[in-house]
Design an enzyme around this catalytic site. Structure first.
Site, PDB file in Angstrom:
ATOM      1  N   TYR A  89      30.063  11.091  19.160  1.00  0.00           N
ATOM      2  CA  TYR A  89      29.411  10.689  20.418  1.00  0.00           C
ATOM      3  C   TYR A  89      29.027  11.868  21.325  1.00  0.00           C
ATOM      4  CZ  TYR A  89      30.932   6.027  19.092  1.00  0.00           C
ATOM      5  OH  TYR A  89      31.128   4.848  18.406  1.00  0.00           O
ATOM      6  N   HIS A 105      21.336   3.521  21.826  1.00  0.00           N
ATOM      7  CA  HIS A 105      22.629   3.830  21.202  1.00  0.00           C
ATOM      8  C   HIS A 105      22.719   5.320  20.942  1.00  0.00           C
ATOM      9  CE1 HIS A 105      23.738  -0.317  20.785  1.00  0.00           C
ATOM     10  NE2 HIS A 105      22.522  -0.566  20.342  1.00  0.00           N
TER      11      HIS A 105
HETATM   12  O1  CA2 Z   1      26.231   4.438  19.362  1.00  0.00           O
HETATM   13  C1  CA2 Z   1      26.431   3.778  20.392  1.00  0.00           C
HETATM   14  O2  CA2 Z   1      25.998   4.118  21.491  1.00  0.00           O
HETATM   15  C2  CA2 Z   1      27.285   2.523  20.310  1.00  0.00           C
HETATM   16  O3  CA2 Z   1      26.765   1.588  21.245  1.00  0.00           O
HETATM   17  C3  CA2 Z   1      28.693   2.919  20.676  1.00  0.00           C
HETATM   18  C4  CA2 Z   1      29.686   1.767  20.576  1.00  0.00           C
HETATM   19  C5  CA2 Z   1      29.595   1.101  19.207  1.00  0.00           C
HETATM   20  O4  CA2 Z   1      30.450  -0.040  19.174  1.00  0.00           O
HETATM   21  C6  CA2 Z   1      28.178   0.691  18.882  1.00  0.00           C
HETATM   22  O5  CA2 Z   1      28.162   0.134  17.584  1.00  0.00           O
HETATM   23  C7  CA2 Z   1      27.241   1.884  18.938  1.00  0.00           C
HETATM   24  C8  CA2 Z   1      31.101   2.276  20.774  1.00  0.00           C
HETATM   25  C9  CA2 Z   1      31.302   2.951  22.080  1.00  0.00           C
HETATM   26  C10 CA2 Z   1      32.580   3.707  21.997  1.00  0.00           C
HETATM   27  O6  CA2 Z   1      32.420   4.834  22.805  1.00  0.00           O
HETATM   28  C11 CA2 Z   1      33.325   5.832  22.637  1.00  0.00           C
HETATM   29  C12 CA2 Z   1      32.919   7.044  23.093  1.00  0.00           C
HETATM   30  C13 CA2 Z   1      33.766   8.112  22.933  1.00  0.00           C
HETATM   31  C14 CA2 Z   1      35.000   7.948  22.348  1.00  0.00           C
HETATM   32  C15 CA2 Z   1      35.394   6.725  21.910  1.00  0.00           C
HETATM   33  C16 CA2 Z   1      34.550   5.637  22.050  1.00  0.00           C
END
Ligand code: CA2
Length: 144
Positions: free
Chosen positions: A24, A101
């Site tokens: 991320y 995303h």
């Molecule tokens: O890729 C993306 O932006 C998502 O929306 C992120 C979501 C995931 O469930 C989608 O499928 C795709 C997850 C967000 C979790 O964010 C975090 C960021 C840093 C550390 C842990 C989790």
């Protein structure tokens, strides 16, 4: 007249930049908000940046945007793949919607390939990391 854009972030996105940087990136949501605030004047928009881990709060923000915002950029996080209710709320919003995303959901696990948000969104931006947010703001500024 300067138009307001809601940049709405769903569950766990408050952890951006704090965990899993290989997936991320290392920027926090506050860093992203600062970047958007910096480019917004040149695009003649203002940004309302919001994040919630609660589906109902996300829906309430979309309802508020019906009266206050010209467009919505939404990263619904995990609710992307489950929430008919968020899709219904977006369907009640008249302006353009961009689905955003950080990762490419279509290159990840099968269960992330289906997006209820995509069924409403006018455009999708995926897999550009947190840079996707400024890309989305430039795109939606053209659309509103
Ligand atoms: O890729 C993306 O932006 C998502 O929306 C992120 C979501 C995931 O469930 C989608 O499928 C795709 C997850 C967000 C979790 O964010 C975090 C960021 C840093 C550390 C842990 C989790």
């Amino acid at each position: 007249m300067t138009k307001q854009i809601l940049v709405l972030n769903g569950p766990n996105l408050n952890l951006l930049g704090q965990r899993e940087p290989e997936k991320y990136g290392s920027k926090t949501l506050a860093d992203v908000a600062s970047e958007l605030a910096a480019i917004a004047p040149a695009l003649d928009v203002t940004v309302w940046m919001a994040q919630s881990n609660s589906e109902g709060t996300l829906i309430d923000h979309i309802h508020t945007a019906r009266d206050t915002c010209a467009g919505i950029i939404i990263n619904a996080g995990g609710y992307t793949h489950t929430s008919v209710a968020i899709m219904d709320a977006l369907n009640a919003f008249d302006g353009p919607v961009i689905e955003l995303h950080v990762t490419d959901i279509y290159a990840r696990e099968q269960f992330r390939h289906h997006s209820y948000i995509a069924m409403r969104a006018d455009k999708g931006i995926v897999g550009e990391g947190t840079d996707g947010y400024s890309h989305a703001l430039r795109e939606i500024a053209e659309m509103v």
